[in-house]
Design a protein around this motif. Structure first.
Motif, PDB file in Angstrom:
ATOM      1  N   GLU A   1      56.186  47.642  70.271  1.00 51.82           N
ATOM      2  CA  GLU A   1      56.497  46.297  69.793  1.00 51.82           C
ATOM      3  C   GLU A   1      55.708  45.955  68.539  1.00 51.82           C
ATOM      4  OE1 GLU A   1      57.441  46.693  74.072  1.00 51.82           O
ATOM      5  OE2 GLU A   1      55.680  47.175  72.846  1.00 51.82           O
ATOM      6  N   LEU A   2      54.440  46.394  68.489  1.00 50.23           N
ATOM      7  CA  LEU A   2      53.619  46.140  67.312  1.00 50.23           C
ATOM      8  C   LEU A   2      54.202  46.829  66.086  1.00 50.23           C
ATOM      9  CD1 LEU A   2      50.901  45.103  66.032  1.00 50.23           C
ATOM     10  CD2 LEU A   2      50.006  47.389  66.548  1.00 50.23           C
ATOM     11  N   ILE A   3      54.565  48.091  66.227  1.00 47.98           N
ATOM     12  CA  ILE A   3      55.125  48.837  65.098  1.00 47.98           C
ATOM     13  C   ILE A   3      56.399  48.172  64.592  1.00 47.98           C
ATOM     14  CG2 ILE A   3      56.308  51.006  64.546  1.00 47.98           C
ATOM     15  CD1 ILE A   3      54.097  52.355  66.352  1.00 47.98           C
ATOM     16  N   LYS A   4      57.257  47.770  65.483  1.00 43.98           N
ATOM     17  CA  LYS A   4      58.507  47.117  65.071  1.00 43.98           C
ATOM     18  C   LYS A   4      58.230  45.792  64.356  1.00 43.98           C
ATOM     19  CE  LYS A   4      61.040  49.189  68.906  1.00 43.98           C
ATOM     20  NZ  LYS A   4      61.695  48.946  70.227  1.00 43.98           N
ATOM     21  N   SER A   5      57.282  45.019  64.861  1.00 47.97           N
ATOM     22  CA  SER A   5      57.008  43.715  64.248  1.00 47.97           C
ATOM     23  C   SER A   5      56.329  43.860  62.892  1.00 47.97           C
ATOM     24  CB  SER A   5      56.157  42.853  65.184  1.00 47.97           C
ATOM     25  OG  SER A   5      54.856  43.381  65.336  1.00 47.97           O
ATOM     26  N   LEU A   6      55.447  44.855  62.749  1.00 46.83           N
ATOM     27  CA  LEU A   6      54.816  45.089  61.450  1.00 46.83           C
ATOM     28  C   LEU A   6      55.863  45.500  60.420  1.00 46.83           C
ATOM     29  CD1 LEU A   6      51.578  47.006  62.548  1.00 46.83           C
ATOM     30  CD2 LEU A   6      51.725  44.644  61.731  1.00 46.83           C
ATOM     31  N   HIS A   7      56.795  46.329  60.847  1.00 50.17           N
ATOM     32  CA  HIS A   7      57.885  46.737  59.954  1.00 50.17           C
ATOM     33  C   HIS A   7      58.711  45.528  59.532  1.00 50.17           C
ATOM     34  CE1 HIS A   7      61.934  48.360  59.027  1.00 50.17           C
ATOM     35  NE2 HIS A   7      61.269  49.402  58.561  1.00 50.17           N
ATOM     36  N   GLN A   8      59.022  44.665  60.484  1.00 47.65           N
ATOM     37  CA  GLN A   8      59.805  43.459  60.183  1.00 47.65           C
ATOM     38  C   GLN A   8      59.066  42.519  59.235  1.00 47.65           C
ATOM     39  OE1 GLN A   8      60.557  41.965  64.119  1.00 47.65           O
ATOM     40  NE2 GLN A   8      62.215  43.421  64.525  1.00 47.65           N
ATOM     41  N   ASP A   9      57.734  42.546  59.306  1.00 48.26           N
ATOM     42  CA  ASP A   9      56.924  41.675  58.450  1.00 48.26           C
ATOM     43  C   ASP A   9      56.764  42.223  57.034  1.00 48.26           C
ATOM     44  OD1 ASP A   9      56.601  39.949  60.546  1.00 48.26           O
ATOM     45  OD2 ASP A   9      54.572  40.600  61.046  1.00 48.26           O
ATOM     46  N   GLY A  10      57.283  43.413  56.783  1.00 45.65           N
ATOM     47  CA  GLY A  10      57.270  43.954  55.431  1.00 45.65           C
ATOM     48  C   GLY A  10      56.202  44.984  55.134  1.00 45.65           C
ATOM     49  N   TYR A  11      55.410  45.347  56.131  1.00 45.26           N
ATOM     50  CA  TYR A  11      54.441  46.422  55.914  1.00 45.26           C
ATOM     51  C   TYR A  11      55.153  47.769  55.823  1.00 45.26           C
ATOM     52  CZ  TYR A  11      50.625  43.267  57.287  1.00 45.26           C
ATOM     53  OH  TYR A  11      49.722  42.243  57.364  1.00 45.26           O
ATOM     54  N   GLN A  12      54.647  48.637  54.958  1.00 45.91           N
ATOM     55  CA  GLN A  12      55.048  50.029  55.021  1.00 45.91           C
ATOM     56  C   GLN A  12      54.159  50.710  56.072  1.00 45.91           C
ATOM     57  OE1 GLN A  12      56.200  52.089  51.268  1.00 45.91           O
ATOM     58  NE2 GLN A  12      55.211  50.350  50.267  1.00 45.91           N
ATOM     59  N   LEU A  13      54.749  51.623  56.827  1.00 41.09           N
ATOM     60  CA  LEU A  13      54.044  52.276  57.915  1.00 41.09           C
ATOM     61  C   LEU A  13      54.115  53.792  57.743  1.00 41.09           C
ATOM     62  CD1 LEU A  13      55.446  50.172  60.904  1.00 41.09           C
ATOM     63  CD2 LEU A  13      53.369  49.753  59.582  1.00 41.09           C
ATOM     64  N   ALA A  14      53.054  54.469  58.171  1.00 40.09           N
ATOM     65  CA  ALA A  14      53.010  55.926  58.079  1.00 40.09           C
ATOM     66  C   ALA A  14      52.253  56.485  59.269  1.00 40.09           C
ATOM     67  CB  ALA A  14      52.345  56.361  56.768  1.00 40.09           C
ATOM     68  N   VAL A  15      52.425  57.793  59.501  1.00 36.58           N
ATOM     69  CA  VAL A  15      51.673  58.504  60.531  1.00 36.58           C
ATOM     70  C   VAL A  15      50.972  59.692  59.888  1.00 36.58           C
ATOM     71  CG1 VAL A  15      51.776  59.835  62.681  1.00 36.58           C
ATOM     72  CG2 VAL A  15      53.294  57.861  62.363  1.00 36.58           C
ATOM     73  N   ALA A  16      49.694  59.856  60.212  1.00 36.19           N
ATOM     74  CA  ALA A  16      48.905  61.022  59.799  1.00 36.19           C
ATOM     75  C   ALA A  16      48.297  61.600  61.073  1.00 36.19           C
ATOM     76  CB  ALA A  16      47.815  60.630  58.808  1.00 36.19           C
ATOM     77  N   THR A  17      48.797  62.739  61.520  1.00 38.47           N
ATOM     78  CA  THR A  17      48.469  63.224  62.852  1.00 38.47           C
ATOM     79  C   THR A  17      48.010  64.679  62.868  1.00 38.47           C
ATOM     80  OG1 THR A  17      49.383  63.594  65.081  1.00 38.47           O
ATOM     81  CG2 THR A  17      50.901  63.828  63.238  1.00 38.47           C
ATOM     82  N   GLY A  18      47.259  65.020  63.903  1.00 35.41           N
ATOM     83  CA  GLY A  18      46.882  66.399  64.147  1.00 35.41           C
ATOM     84  C   GLY A  18      47.993  67.207  64.790  1.00 35.41           C
ATOM     85  N   LYS A  19      49.089  66.554  65.183  1.00 37.24           N
ATOM     86  CA  LYS A  19      50.258  67.271  65.678  1.00 37.24           C
ATOM     87  C   LYS A  19      50.918  68.044  64.541  1.00 37.24           C
ATOM     88  CE  LYS A  19      52.077  64.191  69.284  1.00 37.24           C
ATOM     89  NZ  LYS A  19      51.974  65.191  70.349  1.00 37.24           N
TER      90      LYS A  19
END
Length: 213
Positions: free
Chosen positions: A93-111
């Motif tokens: 829910e947090l990720i979806k709401s941040l996206h809706q608020d206009g933030y760009q989102l990224a993932v940097a993972t050890g996977k």
């Protein structure tokens, strides 16, 4: 809006997968007739690429040993291990709401990237992220290369972004390029360890991230 971009680590930050990683690593050690590492030892390498983590956990590995370990680990993690690895409460829910608020989102993972793509498809969160980096696309954390690649791709500077992670490796790579960082204390490293990398905040629930943005 102080930041344009929020970069998340995945395991131990967004997804509660630490127990599954630990038990899978211990099981693959048994398969390969190696000394089984403690849960604490395995937790401490989460965030590193497997290629960097295995020599830390197991002494004197040959290249053949590493190949066998990697295959055994992937078999256990993907096929045999039934330990649940859900998203942390409120993370989706947090990720979806941040996206809706206009933030760009990224993932940097050890996977590895294929593993990241798999969990993003399973959780149906892939469409909310603007840039993704797995451990096989850059040098392992704490080297900051994956953050530098994400910034270059999105044409942003370190001052435009904040890194959110549960390990010292996440915070160290952000610190190396002068990027603000927020530590989450419910993952692999505790508040004392995370504090060594001067985060702007430590939070004990992913939903509290909004309080710092």
């Amino acid at each position: 809006m102080k930041y344009q971009l929020i970069i998340f680590d995945w395991d131990g930050t967004v997804m509660d997968s630490v127990a599954r990683i630990v038990s899978s690593m211990q099981a693959c050690a048994l398969d390969c007739n190696l000394t089984v590492p403690t849960a604490t030892a395995v937790r401490d390498i989460i965030g590193l690429s497997l290629y960097k983590a295995l020599p830390i956990l197991f002494d004197g590995l040959t290249e053949q040993d590493e190949v066998a370990l990697l295959a055994a680990y992937r078999r256990h993690y993907l096929e045999l291990n039934t330990t649940p690895s859900p998203l942390f409460a409120g993370a989706g829910e947090l990720i979806k709401s941040l996206h809706q608020d206009g933030y760009q989102l990224a993932v940097a993972t050890g996977k590895q990237r294929v593993g990241l793509d798999r969990v993003l498809a399973q959780t149906q969160l892939g469409s909310y992220f603007h840039a993704l980096r797995g451990a096989d696309q850059a040098l392992s954390k704490p080297d900051p290369l994956m953050l530098e690649q994400i910034l270059a791709e999105l044409q942003l500077s370190p001052a435009d972004a904040v890194m959110v992670g549960d390990s010292s490796y996440d915070l160290a790579m952000a610190k190396a390029i002068g990027m603000d960082r927020i530590g989450v204390t419910y993952g692999v490293h505790d508040a004392t360890t995370l504090s060594q990398h001067t985060p702007i905040a430590l939070i004990d629930d992913i939903r509290h991230l909004r309080d710092w943005l």
